[in-house]
Design a protein around this motif. Sequence first.
Motif, PDB file in Angstrom:
ATOM      1  N   LYS A   1     -15.316  -9.040 -33.830  1.00 55.78           N
ATOM      2  CA  LYS A   1     -14.014  -9.994 -33.107  1.00 55.78           C
ATOM      3  C   LYS A   1     -13.579 -10.253 -31.741  1.00 55.78           C
ATOM      4  N   ILE A   2     -14.381 -11.061 -31.172  1.00 58.99           N
ATOM      5  CA  ILE A   2     -13.758 -10.957 -29.885  1.00 58.99           C
ATOM      6  C   ILE A   2     -12.948 -12.420 -29.762  1.00 58.99           C
TER       7      ILE A   2
ATOM      8  N   LEU B   1     -17.027   0.535 -20.096  1.00 55.24           N
ATOM      9  CA  LEU B   1     -16.168   1.754 -20.411  1.00 55.24           C
ATOM     10  C   LEU B   1     -16.689   1.293 -21.651  1.00 55.24           C
ATOM     11  N   ASP B   2     -18.667   2.187 -21.608  1.00 59.53           N
ATOM     12  CA  ASP B   2     -18.896   1.728 -22.832  1.00 59.53           C
ATOM     13  C   ASP B   2     -18.457   2.772 -23.886  1.00 59.53           C
ATOM     14  N   THR B   3     -18.401   2.438 -24.494  1.00 59.43           N
ATOM     15  CA  THR B   3     -18.220   3.587 -25.232  1.00 59.43           C
ATOM     16  C   THR B   3     -18.040   3.101 -27.096  1.00 59.43           C
ATOM     17  N   GLY B   4     -17.960   4.798 -27.878  1.00 64.44           N
ATOM     18  CA  GLY B   4     -17.998   3.724 -28.775  1.00 64.44           C
ATOM     19  C   GLY B   4     -18.102   5.227 -30.322  1.00 64.44           C
ATOM     20  N   THR B   5     -19.173   5.147 -30.807  1.00 61.15           N
ATOM     21  CA  THR B   5     -19.186   6.052 -32.768  1.00 61.15           C
ATOM     22  C   THR B   5     -20.896   6.392 -33.094  1.00 61.15           C
ATOM     23  N   LYS B   6     -20.473   8.064 -33.179  1.00 53.18           N
ATOM     24  CA  LYS B   6     -22.250   8.148 -33.584  1.00 53.18           C
ATOM     25  C   LYS B   6     -21.799   8.665 -35.218  1.00 53.18           C
ATOM     26  N   VAL B   7     -22.095   8.513 -36.631  1.00 52.28           N
ATOM     27  CA  VAL B   7     -22.171   8.835 -38.200  1.00 52.28           C
ATOM     28  C   VAL B   7     -23.148   9.207 -38.780  1.00 52.28           C
ATOM     29  N   GLU B   8     -23.651  11.140 -38.685  1.00 52.69           N
ATOM     30  CA  GLU B   8     -24.918  10.453 -39.929  1.00 52.69           C
ATOM     31  C   GLU B   8     -24.466  11.023 -41.376  1.00 52.69           C
ATOM     32  N   ALA B   9     -24.504  10.685 -42.072  1.00 56.16           N
ATOM     33  CA  ALA B   9     -23.819  10.738 -43.439  1.00 56.16           C
ATOM     34  C   ALA B   9     -25.257  11.679 -44.095  1.00 56.16           C
TER      35      ALA B   9
ATOM     36  N   ASP C   1     -19.023  -6.384 -25.092  1.00 52.25           N
ATOM     37  CA  ASP C   1     -20.470  -6.860 -26.384  1.00 52.25           C
ATOM     38  C   ASP C   1     -20.286  -5.403 -27.496  1.00 52.25           C
ATOM     39  N   THR C   2     -20.209  -5.494 -28.397  1.00 54.15           N
ATOM     40  CA  THR C   2     -20.713  -4.891 -29.823  1.00 54.15           C
ATOM     41  C   THR C   2     -21.900  -4.682 -29.625  1.00 54.15           C
ATOM     42  N   ILE C   3     -21.790  -3.579 -29.672  1.00 51.43           N
ATOM     43  CA  ILE C   3     -23.701  -2.830 -30.077  1.00 51.43           C
ATOM     44  C   ILE C   3     -24.057  -2.196 -31.193  1.00 51.43           C
ATOM     45  N   PRO C   4     -23.845  -2.371 -32.619  1.00 54.09           N
ATOM     46  CA  PRO C   4     -23.965  -1.474 -33.498  1.00 54.09           C
ATOM     47  C   PRO C   4     -25.708  -1.429 -34.157  1.00 54.09           C
ATOM     48  N   ASP C   5     -25.455  -0.064 -33.931  1.00 53.90           N
ATOM     49  CA  ASP C   5     -27.280  -0.047 -35.014  1.00 53.90           C
ATOM     50  C   ASP C   5     -26.615   0.083 -36.210  1.00 53.90           C
TER      51      ASP C   5
ATOM     52  N   ALA D   1     -16.098  -3.670 -21.962  1.00 54.53           N
ATOM     53  CA  ALA D   1     -15.610  -3.167 -22.374  1.00 54.53           C
ATOM     54  C   ALA D   1     -16.860  -2.779 -23.778  1.00 54.53           C
ATOM     55  N   ILE D   2     -17.901  -2.159 -24.001  1.00 55.58           N
ATOM     56  CA  ILE D   2     -18.797  -1.994 -24.629  1.00 55.58           C
ATOM     57  C   ILE D   2     -18.253  -1.143 -25.560  1.00 55.58           C
ATOM     58  N   TYR D   3     -18.642  -2.037 -27.085  1.00 56.01           N
ATOM     59  CA  TYR D   3     -18.452  -1.070 -27.867  1.00 56.01           C
ATOM     60  C   TYR D   3     -20.009  -0.237 -28.887  1.00 56.01           C
ATOM     61  N   ARG D   4     -20.874   0.969 -28.376  1.00 56.83           N
ATOM     62  CA  ARG D   4     -21.784   1.540 -28.951  1.00 56.83           C
ATOM     63  C   ARG D   4     -21.612   1.851 -30.295  1.00 56.83           C
ATOM     64  N   SER D   5     -22.493   1.763 -30.999  1.00 57.86           N
ATOM     65  CA  SER D   5     -22.315   2.775 -32.312  1.00 57.86           C
ATOM     66  C   SER D   5     -23.479   3.018 -33.395  1.00 57.86           C
ATOM     67  N   VAL D   6     -23.678   4.052 -33.974  1.00 60.24           N
ATOM     68  CA  VAL D   6     -24.632   4.290 -34.316  1.00 60.24           C
ATOM     69  C   VAL D   6     -24.256   4.748 -36.207  1.00 60.24           C
TER      70      VAL D   6
END
Length: 470
Positions: free
Chosen positions: A411-412, A330-338, A392-396, A359-364
């Motif tokens: 935190k994990i 489950l590769d989930t997360g969010t993207k926010v463009e301000a 995994d946490t993959i923040p951009d 469980a993968i958290y992917r965000s921009v």
Amino acid sequence: MVGKRKKSEIDDISRSIYDIKDEVSFSFKTESGLTSEIIREISAKKNEPVWMLKKRLDALAVYHKLDIPPWMPDISDLDMNQIDTYVRPKTDIKARWEDLPQYIRDTFDRLGIPEAEKKSLAGVGAQYDSEVVYHNVQKELEEQGVIYVDFETAVTKYEDIIQAYFGTLITPYYHKFAALHYAVWSGGSFVYVPKGVDVKMPLQSYFRLNAPGAGQFEHTLIIVEEGASCHFIEGCSAPRYNVANLHAGAVELFVKKDAILRYSTIENWSKNMYNLNTKKSIVEENGHMIWVSGSFGSHVSCLYPDTVLRGDNSTCEFTGITFAGKGQCLDTGTKVEAYGKNTSININSKSISKAGGEAIYRSVVHIGANAQGAKGTISCESLMLDNESRSDTIPDIIIENDDIDLGHEAKIGRIADESIYYLMSRGFSEEEAKALVVRGFAEPISKELPLEYAVEMNRLITLEFEGAIG
């Protein structure tokens, strides 16, 4: 000799009612695969205007040009040549549950949708395979000018609005499976809330996919005008089969000046489902976008709601929880463009993984050059319930000006055996102790979910341990 199981290990989610299969029955089904002939056939069956057929065919051309996104998990076992893109049930749309075929009524009764409508919903849409089969909205909302209809009705009855907004926020070029969606979309919801109207009770659409080897491609379009507010709930489920199913819906949300939109999703797809969904919102001055997301099923999920904070003082809140069990990524997360000034971002994500689940958290998070005064907090927490699981946490994070305040925390961890033993020493059974620990972890997220409306979430987030999370 079988090794002794650690007390911190927890069994899989029990899907109970969700895996009950109806006999496969339909009035029409396209051939498997994806061709221009199939696209034309779908459009003809819906008696669509010429401009919609053109959009479909243009999107199909884009689909064939684009590659699978490089960030996507492995979906090599998904073969579009084996997917039925359109399955029409043996009924047209009804405004009374009593008028539906008994097997469809029984399905939605088991899921608790009619009962939820009576108690706490201002309007309900229910989709079965490729078409909406039930739709109803309170008369009071209609008198206020609120529009809530299935998407096919919207295309014909509100054609000017649909043509002006459809496919403008999420375009076919967004990624390959967005293009696929626009080629074969079917079903979904259209909501329009006029200026200043507060929709006090939630609206809900429920999507049930019963046919094996089929895809579901509903389109949701919501427009909340200046100073208006709305809460929309989306529920999804499907029984498990030994063949791949595909979900590639799209959600386009337009939040105007001073408006508020809360969009809650409870996804409980089966473990043969590829959930490649796309969601995006755009928020004007002083507008507020609130996402609440629960992902509890599918073999592979890719879901990253995208919010564009275009207006000054606009805000985005994202609250999400994911549970990945055996055989799930489950590769989930969010993207926010301000882009507006003095915008606010609040992201709170939690995930639980067990039995080798990923469980993968992917965000921009992108703060533009003109987004002075932007503030944001990002919190990602993962709980692994055994030594096989992965998180995994993959923040951009992209920042283009210095006048911002942004913090990120991740935190994990695992359940400690000591916690289980401590609770057991206080009189709790092992199952009750496990439930307390996991419920405590999930509680900050679960309290934001619409438990009173979605029966499946009651079953999945209320942890009743009899050897399982059920």
